[in-house]
Enzyme design. Structure first.
Site: not given
Ligand code: BG6
Length: 491
Positions: A146, A176, A180, A214, A233, A238, A341, A346
């Site tokens: 993505k 991704h 999870k 994050e 992003d 997500h 961000k 996190k």
């Molecule tokens: C990614 C983004 O898809 O997911 C990133 O491009 C982001 O910017 C990341 O940091 C976060 O993934 P996770 O699994 O750490 O929440």
């Protein structure tokens, strides 16, 4: 049974994702014996680096991002030996593509996994080049990272372009978050527990908040990030995927396409933003875009986004959108989607807030000055880190003052449990699961074309309004804080 070897080609092999996620995931699978020792991993990228230099950079990344697996030096070296590298110009067909063909054609019958982790605008050309080199066999699959495009039109173009050379069941659009365990668990929690299933609607739930915060800033990905922003992003993919899993009706089965049918129905039911002035009015009232300024994260002073970039920017590092899902189940229940961000911690989580009971015996306090409404009950699914589930309830406070009645007698009790496997503390990284699924051709946890398109269709008017009308204006939030507050949604 022996595991069939696969030839994996990582396009974008020198990039952040390959080093941080993909190669560590492959190493862990290799260590667990989930991939065959005959597997070959071909790194491909524009940079002209030698095999030794590439392997050296991979080794460093594995020490950093999969230290527990890399600590076993014989496993590490056996894994490194599976890796080869070739410079390739993704955008143009040439001798480099033929070199790739010569390499892959040493094993013409093998399954091939092409992983596209480059700028998405190259996906169509790369698919065409693979086809021209004769590399797409019935045993080939392609994984698309993505974001698929930057809007509905470019997503359709990419989907059409890649779809000219690969069939839909050879295309694996990865998100991704779907890999999870805590996200997969949404389905189980909702549909394996009649008690939960029965309260999962507007009758009992007042609002849903989906957050992915994050502490990191843009890191080494400034070019990518500055041309993308938080909404494209994280939110378009997500967060909307999580929304779909929370909001969908019960799928007809657990089979991949049945679940995706249910998800796409939820995405298509997102209330549109309206048009013209109404659009901007809705976007101004129901969305927030922010950019982090300087601040302190984990006790360390950090620069603001524009200082980090070294030039002015209108790219958001925080995106918040309020949504309604217009299905009978969710009539007028606000869903808040929020990502940022440089937050103070996190944390990805889903908070479901239950409606208070207006007729509750406990609605009033008899003691003057104590007429405090009870805190609403909440169910929190903590997706990461610190994976777990908690439920807050109102119970009688054993120390309630004598003679107190109503809310004055209550206190909040939080039932909270970690979510982990019964015999292990480690939850597998989502890329470990998804890479195996793609290699085995199981599409259930990948995003179907219509889902991507429905997500863009909903979000695109917001992005247009942000860019063209500067509405709502960008807010600056200090790095290391809680980030901007949620908009107030009025149905
Ligand atoms: C990614 C983004 O898809 O997911 C990133 O491009 C982001 O910017 C990341 O940091 C976060 O993934 P996770 O699994 O750490 O929440």
């Amino acid at each position: 049974t022996a595991i069939a070897p696969v030839d994996v080609v990582l396009f974008g092999a020198t990039g952040d994702l390959a080093h941080r996620k993909l190669l560590p995931a492959l190493l862990r699978q290799f260590k667990r014996g989930q991939i065959s020792p005959q597997t070959r991993i071909r790194g491909a990228a524009l940079q002209d680096v030698s095999l030794d230099d590439y392997r050296h950079s991979v080794r460093k990344a594995l020490w950093r991002f999969a230290p527990e697996a890399a600590a076993d030096s014989s496993v590490l070296e056996d894994f490194i030996n599976l890796i080869s590298y070739q410079p390739i110009n993704a955008a143009q067909y040439g001798a480099d593509w033929e070199a790739l063909a010569a390499f892959l054609n040493q094993h013409p019958q093998r399954s091939r996994l092409f992983y596209f982790s480059t700028a998405p605008r190259l996906y169509e050309t790369m698919a065409a080049n693979l086809s021209k080199a004769g590399l797409i066999t019935p045993q080939s699959r392609v994984v698309l990272e993505k974001p698929i495009g930057t809007n509905a039109e470019s997503a359709a173009r990419i989907n059409n372009g890649v779809g000219t050379h690969f069939t839909e069941n050879q295309i694996f659009r990865i998100d991704h978050y779907l890999g999870k365990e805590t996200v997969q668990n949404i389905l189980a929690l909702r549909f394996a527990n009649p008690m939960i299933a029965s309260v999962w609607s507007s009758q009992f739930i007042a609002s849903v908040e989906i957050t992915a915060a994050e502490t990191v800033g843009v890191e080494e990905r400034a070019d990518y990030y500055d041309s993308t922003g938080a909404a494209r992003d994280m939110l378009q993919n997500h967060l909307l995927q999580i929304l779909a899993l929370v909001a969908m009706d019960q799928p007809t089965s657990l089979e991949g396409n049945a679940v995706r049918d249910a998800k796409v129905a939820a995405l298509k039911a997102l209330r549109p933003w309206g048009e013209g002035e109404e659009l901007c009015r809705q976007v101004a009232a129901h969305t927030v875009r922010g950019q982090y300024g300087p601040g302190t994260v984990d006790g360390k002073a950090v620069p603001g986004y524009v200082e980090e970039l070294g030039h002015p920017s209108q790219t958001e590092t925080c995106a918040i959108m309020g949504a309604y899902v217009d299905t009978p189940r969710w009539r007028n229940v606000p869903f808040y989607l929020r990502t940022l961000k440089r937050a103070h911690e996190k944390c990805s989580e889903i908070i479901l807030t239950f409606r208070p009971d207006c007729n509750s015996l406990f609605k009033n306090a008899a003691t003057p000055g104590q007429a405090v409404a009870p805190a609403p009950d909440r169910l929190i699914l903590r997706l990461q880190p610190d994976e777990g589930i908690s439920l807050s309830l109102q119970v009688r406070n054993p120390e309630a003052p004598h003679g107190a009645t109503g809310t004055a007698t209550l206190m909040q009790l939080v039932l909270s449990a970690p979510y982990r496997a019964p015999h292990s503390d480690r939850i597998a990284d989502s890329y470990e699961k998804l890479l195996l699924d793609a290699a085995h051709g199981d599409p259930a946890l990948f995003v179907r074309r219509d889902e991507v398109e429905a997500a863009w269709a909903w979000i695109e008017p917001v992005l247009q309004c942000w860019a063209a009308e500067n509405t709502p204006p960008m807010v600056t939030y200090p790095a290391g804080g809680a980030g901007p507050g949620l908009p107030v949604l009025q149905p």
